[in-house]
Write an enzyme that holds these catalytic residues in place. Sequence first.
Site, PDB file in Angstrom:
ATOM      1  N   PHE A 156       0.863  -1.180   0.000  1.00 58.12           N
ATOM      2  CA  PHE A 156       0.000   0.000   0.000  1.00 58.12           C
ATOM      3  C   PHE A 156       0.896   1.225   0.000  1.00 58.12           C
ATOM      4  O   PHE A 156       1.693   1.425   0.920  1.00 58.12           O
ATOM      5  CB  PHE A 156      -0.926   0.036   1.216  1.00 58.12           C
ATOM      6  CG  PHE A 156      -1.899   1.193   1.178  1.00 58.12           C
ATOM      7  CD1 PHE A 156      -3.139   1.040   0.591  1.00 58.12           C
ATOM      8  CD2 PHE A 156      -1.549   2.424   1.700  1.00 58.12           C
ATOM      9  CE1 PHE A 156      -4.032   2.112   0.519  1.00 58.12           C
ATOM     10  CE2 PHE A 156      -2.430   3.493   1.645  1.00 58.12           C
ATOM     11  CZ  PHE A 156      -3.674   3.336   1.056  1.00 58.12           C
ATOM     12  N   ASP A 241       9.462   2.921   1.591  1.00 58.50           N
ATOM     13  CA  ASP A 241       8.259   3.626   2.014  1.00 58.50           C
ATOM     14  C   ASP A 241       8.127   3.470   3.523  1.00 58.50           C
ATOM     15  O   ASP A 241       7.677   2.441   4.029  1.00 58.50           O
ATOM     16  CB  ASP A 241       7.038   3.052   1.288  1.00 58.50           C
ATOM     17  CG  ASP A 241       5.755   3.800   1.626  1.00 58.50           C
ATOM     18  OD1 ASP A 241       5.713   4.469   2.681  1.00 58.50           O
ATOM     19  OD2 ASP A 241       4.784   3.701   0.854  1.00 58.50           O
ATOM     20  N   LYS A 270       2.615  11.078   7.504  1.00 53.44           N
ATOM     21  CA  LYS A 270       1.806  10.728   8.672  1.00 53.44           C
ATOM     22  C   LYS A 270       2.281  11.383   9.962  1.00 53.44           C
ATOM     23  O   LYS A 270       1.917  12.503  10.274  1.00 53.44           O
ATOM     24  CB  LYS A 270       1.730   9.205   8.811  1.00 53.44           C
ATOM     25  CG  LYS A 270       0.918   8.520   7.711  1.00 53.44           C
ATOM     26  CD  LYS A 270       0.685   7.060   8.011  1.00 53.44           C
ATOM     27  CE  LYS A 270      -0.078   6.354   6.901  1.00 53.44           C
ATOM     28  NZ  LYS A 270      -1.468   6.791   6.751  1.00 53.44           N
TER      29      LYS A 270
END
Length: 469
Positions: A156, A241, A270
């Site tokens: 993802f 990532d 985030k």
Amino acid sequence: MHNASADFFDIATLLKTHESERYDLHTRYLNDMMVRALRTIGFDVAFQRGTGQYHYDKAGARYLDLLSGWGVFAVGRNHPTVRAALQCVIEADLPNLVQMDVTTLAGLLAERLLHFVPYLDKVFFANSGTEAVEAAIKFARGVTGRQNILYCSNAFHGLTYGALSLNGDATFREGFGGFLPGCQEVRFNDLEALERALASREIAAFFVEPIQGKGVNVADDDYLKGVRALCSKYGTLFVADEIQTGLGRTGRFLATEHWNVEPDMVLLAKALSGGHVPIGAVLMRKKIFEATFNRMDRMAVHGSTFAKNDLAMAAGLATLEIIKSERLIENAARQGQRLFDFFGRFAERYELVKTVRGKGLMIGLEFGPPHSFKLKTAWTLLESVRAGLFCQLIIIPLFKDHKIVAQVAANASHTIKLLPPLNISDADCTWIEQAFDSVVADAHRVPGAIWSLGRTLAENVRRSSKSAG
């Protein structure tokens, strides 16, 4: 100068007078399906306040947050240091987003990020994780002259089109093709498959999460070192990532540090926001950055209007200071090990528990088919309605009976994911342990209240399927 609009525009009053309309407004103007899901599982408690690792509902009940906004609230909600930094920026009347100028705060945040990742040289700021992924795709193509991008099964990386083209979960891709050409999937933790793909020497970059957010799948001991070696051998960029795993989540500043590897690019977002102002960042080697920004007439060849805004930069600086001063990385390692050890004993005690995996405060507790007849029958009936439905039998009583907010790790998954703020305490860990022990023990009683809940959920799924049909 006095602002007359402040005399009649009051957010606090708006919130107070319209709070009762919360779910109706979303049903009418936003995502009706989200509201239906919340009401179905009993999560529609109308949270009113968030402080640190806790939520408070309209009745004043306290909940422990094991979701942290999908990893956004690593330093907890409404941290006073972040709030003070943002207030300082607002009160300073800074000439924000001049565009034809550069900002001090962006330079300072870039410098401090690279202090934690000293083998990289440059930073590109964006507004989110998915924007960071999009930028990294462009940078990789620009420096290598290659078009193809490699990603992992079950990956993802975001939901905009470039990032979605690297998504290994068909659930998110369904109905939205076609995607960015030249994107190819390989199995996670499969170095042989990776080398076969890289051997074409047509791959610009390999994007990989050290621990996959969907499922909490952890890289094998030798996997990332193998990735580093193969990418170097075939001239492909290694892009880590770390949008969910970075900034201390796994007990190290970056998860890749557990395997002692140095990617060519690192993606962050985030938690860097401090929970207030969205931000994304791409950390990279100098040659990658300068291949794109290689002339003055190309100084703005890639960017984003609100990237490097002073509020986001201040939030990032405050977040890094909190992580350092409150020793949150060390706390994530210590509390994570405690919880990992606790859940590790579950498989010996409970036949529904298959395994626990993760690092630091990114933990996945996986359930699987039991062996005893009654449990196996109940499991099979429930899973025949919808794969992964069993985990809701754990999530719902955790919320309703024990005031814990948690999530299933992915669609149709049998793994419950714990992603709490990094400042959780010993008392919080005891809360988690007692709650999970109680709920998982109840799940082993057939018949019982949890399996009655299962029948209700199954019937809701059947009705929903008929309605959609």
